[in-house]
Design an enzyme around this catalytic site. Structure first.
Site: not given
Ligand SMILES: [Zn+2]
Length: 267
Positions: A2-3, A52, A251
């Site tokens: 989740p951002e 976060k 990523r």
């Protein structure tokens, strides 16, 4: 993962549901049982997000810290509570609603010093009113690291994840491997202001949508969310060039090689 907008939205929803109420807390799974017993019956004062991370103040100067990590979920349901399903680390319950936390990376009680240390360690969060973007700029302008890595470094800028990273770089025609020190201040300021607005939109609508209004007629309704994220091999929505991907610090990067030309430093 989740951002930041997801955490802010969660904090807002928890506040709307529990703020000012005395709540029951428990750990049906057992792993948070002792701490949940300390909070049980206390007033839920307020939740906030920082990057976060989720921070919840309870009556009696008690502070709950949660990091959802990759798999965590904190789901709120209206109505009387029902028997817990699965591994519920923490349940927060009022007369009218309950919320179950499953699978977090962190769920712990913190001292004010631990909270202060977190806030000092995190870079500015575009969603927080107390954010000072100059702190991020001072890190970026001194760094040889690629801007694509710096945007994801939570100590530089808090709350940005892989989707916002890919999209903000596209929106500002910046190649992800451009060194931080090769950015101009005006480019950073424009990118920061854009993140503030985009992430606030994310909180409001509950998902990331980054295609500019003037480009919406170029894309089909279901494609309106993004320019480049996970579109490798597909044509750029603006110029038709094939979207590229590569891995940076574990990523995936996504960019258009024409709209985001490679940086060639002066020698
Ligand atoms: Zn393009």
């Amino acid at each position: 993962m989740p951002e930041g907008h997801t955490l802010r939205r969660l904090a807002d929803q928890l506040n709307a549901t529990f703020s000012g109420q005395e709540v029951q807390t428990s750990s049906p799974q057992g792993r948070f049982a002792e701490s949940a017993a300390l909070l049980d019956g206390a007033q839920f004062v307020a939740a906030e997000s920082a990057g976060k991370h989720l921070l919840v103040d309870f009556e009696g100067d008690q502070l709950l810290h949660v990091h959802l990590g990759l798999y965590g979920k904190f789901l709120i349901k209206r109505g009387a509570s029902t028997p817990p399903v699965g591994q519920v680390r923490l349940r927060v319950e009022s007369e009218t609603a309950f919320a179950d936390l499953r699978g977090p990376t962190a769920c712990e009680l913190w001292t004010p010093a631990e909270e202060a240390a977190l806030l000092a360690r995190l870079g500015p969060d575009p969603l927080r009113e107390d954010a000072d973007p100059t702190r991020a700029w001072e890190r970026i302008r001194r760094s040889k690291a690629p801007i694509g890595a710096l945007l994801m470094d939570q100590s530089v800028l808090a709350g940005v994840g892989n989707v916002y990273r890919a999209e903000i770089l596209f929106r500002h025609n910046l190649h992800p491997l451009r060194p931080g020190q090769a950015l101009r201040r005006a480019q950073f300021v424009a990118m920061w202001d854009d993140l503030v607005a985009l992430m606030a939109d994310g909180v409001r609508i509950g998902r990331i949508e980054t295609v500019r209004a003037e480009h919406l007629d170029l894309v089909r309704a279901r494609d309106r969310r993004s320019y480049v994220y996970r579109r490798q091999g597909e044509p750029c929505r603006l110029c038709g060039t094939e979207i590229r991907t590569d891995v940076l610090v574990g990523r995936n990067l996504f960019w258009c090689p024409r709209c985001q030309p490679a940086y060639r430093g002066r020698t």
